[in-house]
Design an enzyme around this catalytic site. Sequence first.
Site, PDB file in Angstrom:
ATOM      1  CG  HIS A 174      -2.076   0.916   1.098  1.00 46.56           C
ATOM      2  ND1 HIS A 174      -1.999   2.261   1.324  1.00 46.56           N
ATOM      3  CD2 HIS A 174      -3.349   0.652   0.706  1.00 46.56           C
ATOM      4  CE1 HIS A 174      -3.190   2.795   1.095  1.00 46.56           C
ATOM      5  NE2 HIS A 174      -4.024   1.846   0.716  1.00 46.56           N
ATOM      6  CG  ASP A 184      -8.495  -4.524  -2.630  1.00 47.65           C
ATOM      7  OD1 ASP A 184      -9.697  -4.326  -2.408  1.00 47.65           O
ATOM      8  OD2 ASP A 184      -7.742  -3.688  -3.148  1.00 47.65           O
TER       9      ASP A 184
HETATM   10  N1  ACO Z   1       4.096  -7.805  -4.681  1.00 46.63           N
HETATM   11  C1  ACO Z   1       5.447  -7.800  -4.891  1.00 46.63           C
HETATM   12  N2  ACO Z   1       6.213  -6.704  -4.786  1.00 46.63           N
HETATM   13  C2  ACO Z   1       5.601  -5.551  -4.465  1.00 46.63           C
HETATM   14  C3  ACO Z   1       4.215  -5.475  -4.231  1.00 46.63           C
HETATM   15  C4  ACO Z   1       3.452  -6.662  -4.342  1.00 46.63           C
HETATM   16  N3  ACO Z   1       2.137  -6.643  -4.135  1.00 46.63           N
HETATM   17  N4  ACO Z   1       3.893  -4.208  -3.931  1.00 46.63           N
HETATM   18  C5  ACO Z   1       5.018  -3.498  -3.986  1.00 46.63           C
HETATM   19  N5  ACO Z   1       6.066  -4.303  -4.298  1.00 46.63           N
HETATM   20  C6  ACO Z   1       7.485  -3.921  -4.388  1.00 46.63           C
HETATM   21  C7  ACO Z   1       7.781  -3.124  -5.658  1.00 46.63           C
HETATM   22  O1  ACO Z   1       8.169  -3.983  -6.726  1.00 46.63           O
HETATM   23  C8  ACO Z   1       8.894  -2.219  -5.189  1.00 46.63           C
HETATM   24  O2  ACO Z   1      10.092  -2.999  -5.107  1.00 46.63           O
HETATM   25  P1  ACO Z   1      11.527  -2.288  -5.378  1.00 46.63           P
HETATM   26  O3  ACO Z   1      11.671  -1.265  -4.282  1.00 46.63           O
HETATM   27  O4  ACO Z   1      12.495  -3.410  -5.290  1.00 46.63           O
HETATM   28  O5  ACO Z   1      11.436  -1.678  -6.743  1.00 46.63           O
HETATM   29  C9  ACO Z   1       8.492  -1.872  -3.754  1.00 46.63           C
HETATM   30  O6  ACO Z   1       7.713  -3.004  -3.303  1.00 46.63           O
HETATM   31  C10 ACO Z   1       7.668  -0.595  -3.649  1.00 46.63           C
HETATM   32  O7  ACO Z   1       6.559  -0.729  -4.508  1.00 46.63           O
HETATM   33  P2  ACO Z   1       5.890   0.450  -5.315  1.00 46.63           P
HETATM   34  O8  ACO Z   1       5.188  -0.088  -6.516  1.00 46.63           O
HETATM   35  O9  ACO Z   1       6.883   1.547  -5.525  1.00 46.63           O
HETATM   36  O10 ACO Z   1       4.834   0.938  -4.261  1.00 46.63           O
HETATM   37  P3  ACO Z   1       3.635   1.917  -4.561  1.00 46.63           P
HETATM   38  O11 ACO Z   1       3.374   2.647  -3.306  1.00 46.63           O
HETATM   39  O12 ACO Z   1       3.884   2.718  -5.775  1.00 46.63           O
HETATM   40  O13 ACO Z   1       2.419   0.929  -4.925  1.00 46.63           O
HETATM   41  C11 ACO Z   1       0.653  -0.597  -4.682  1.00 46.63           C
HETATM   42  C12 ACO Z   1       1.479   0.524  -4.027  1.00 46.63           C
HETATM   43  C13 ACO Z   1       0.193  -0.137  -6.080  1.00 46.63           C
HETATM   44  C14 ACO Z   1      -0.571  -0.847  -3.846  1.00 46.63           C
HETATM   45  C15 ACO Z   1       1.538  -1.858  -4.798  1.00 46.63           C
HETATM   46  O14 ACO Z   1       1.937  -2.275  -3.512  1.00 46.63           O
HETATM   47  C16 ACO Z   1       0.832  -2.996  -5.542  1.00 46.63           C
HETATM   48  O15 ACO Z   1       0.898  -3.050  -6.775  1.00 46.63           O
HETATM   49  N6  ACO Z   1       0.141  -3.927  -4.795  1.00 46.63           N
HETATM   50  C17 ACO Z   1      -0.599  -4.981  -5.438  1.00 46.63           C
HETATM   51  C18 ACO Z   1      -1.919  -4.438  -5.968  1.00 46.63           C
HETATM   52  C19 ACO Z   1      -2.898  -4.150  -4.835  1.00 46.63           C
HETATM   53  O16 ACO Z   1      -3.104  -4.949  -3.946  1.00 46.63           O
HETATM   54  N7  ACO Z   1      -3.516  -2.954  -4.939  1.00 46.63           N
HETATM   55  C20 ACO Z   1      -4.531  -2.533  -3.964  1.00 46.63           C
HETATM   56  C21 ACO Z   1      -4.019  -1.411  -3.112  1.00 46.63           C
HETATM   57  S1  ACO Z   1      -5.194  -0.956  -1.919  1.00 46.63           S
HETATM   58  C22 ACO Z   1      -6.375  -0.153  -2.773  1.00 46.63           C
HETATM   59  O17 ACO Z   1      -6.126   0.556  -3.727  1.00 46.63           O
HETATM   60  C23 ACO Z   1      -7.719  -0.287  -2.363  1.00 46.63           C
END
Ligand code: ACO
Length: 428
Positions: free
Chosen positions: A306, A363
Amino acid sequence: MDKTAMLTLDGKSYTLPIIAGSEGERAIDVSTLRNQTGCITLDEGYGNTGSCRSQITFIDGEKGILRYRGIPIEELAEKSTFVEVAHLLIMGRLPNSPELRYFSDLLTDNELLDEAMKHHFEGFPAHAHPMAILSAMINAASCFHPELLTDRQHDCFLVQAARLLSKVRTIAAFAYRKSRGLPAIYPKPELKYTANFLHMMFSLPNRDYALTPEVVRALDLLFLLHADHEQNCSTATVRMAASSHANLFASAAAGVCSLWGPLHGGANQAVLEMLQAIHQAGDDGSRFIAAAKDKHSGKRLMGFGHRVYKHYDPRAKIIKRACDEVLAELHISDPLLDIAKHLEEAALRDPYFIERKLYPNVDFYSGIIMRAIGIPVEMFTVVFAIGRMPGWIANYKEVMESSARICRPRQIYTGPTLDHYTPLKERK
Ligand code: ACO
């Protein structure tokens, strides 16, 4: 604490005010930065950018705190209802008895769609995603209320809010019925908000759906837990649209489109599809976790991570507990719940997820509850949208009541410098 921040640029110093929120959050006010320095700030993804001041919802992502109008989400989940919480978010306070009755009556009075809207539903192909239908039909509904398009000072905002909140549930249920080739079921005025939605989803023309308090309460809880979440992608979209003085329905339709994406509200559908795929592959989750850690696999552990929470999402905690209770009450044993729990345990032990502070989000378990209730996967994000409606409405109201300017971010241009038109025959 300092009340100003100093910025040094090209040998000159600039003083920028510090703004503090009621919970002690601090921001550097850069609203005069470009005028003073010629520079703008660049913050792709807005991780460090406050887009507004808001009195609606407070989140402390480090501590896992979520409060609507100051009230902890845990208290609301235990003691309140979705309709009460909608009033809290939109009007700024919990309703007293007459206010609650008035608001509930408004919801009932506005539950029907104009009959002409039925033709619009007929136009969608059978496989249309209900989120597409939802956003289109919310916009279409505004055509039946022309005062929305012309009158900025709505007669009474609560009436408009109730109209949207009530109709969105009817549109959602009709969209589902359409996608299944089933006849539309009209709402029943004697049923409360959530029970009425279940009735419109699952009753047949010749047989009423048997409502049970467990199922009604579980869905009401899901709506309530999704009701607002400050400046997330879809709410920021709603505020962006509102800032141009787009009407309430158009702004909410924009929010639906933004919510649809799998990185946002679409994640609840993606989580269940991920759990099903793991189940069908006979994986205990370890192969999927390995893939989610590999940047080249194109996979992520959906329902994990998140932007704001660097701790357990408080809503996920409540939903996980509710999931166990609902499945027990309905005597359902779902292998996907076991896979989800196993995935969670494995991820929370894994250095990759620990270092990046990735925890289950709202979620991760919500889809399992919806599946137990009988809501099909393609409707999961629609349920989220119904739940989020009070938050969008409250944010819309806040924008309209403020003197905020139209939202219009700047950019740093990185394209070609001056070039000239080449006639077609000279192009390579
Ligand atoms: N699985 C694996 N790796 C992940 C995940 C995940 N679910 N989420 C983040 N990471 C990793 C990224 O690859 C990144 O790694 P790095 O630092 O080595 O490059 C690091 O964690 C940071 O991730 P970002 O994408 O920069 O985080 P951001 O804050 O931009 O994204 C998000 C947040 C979109 C929710 C992300 O965690 C994600 O894609 N999660 C899965 C989708 C999801 O569950 N979305 C619902 C969110 S809640 C809502 O909107 C209601």
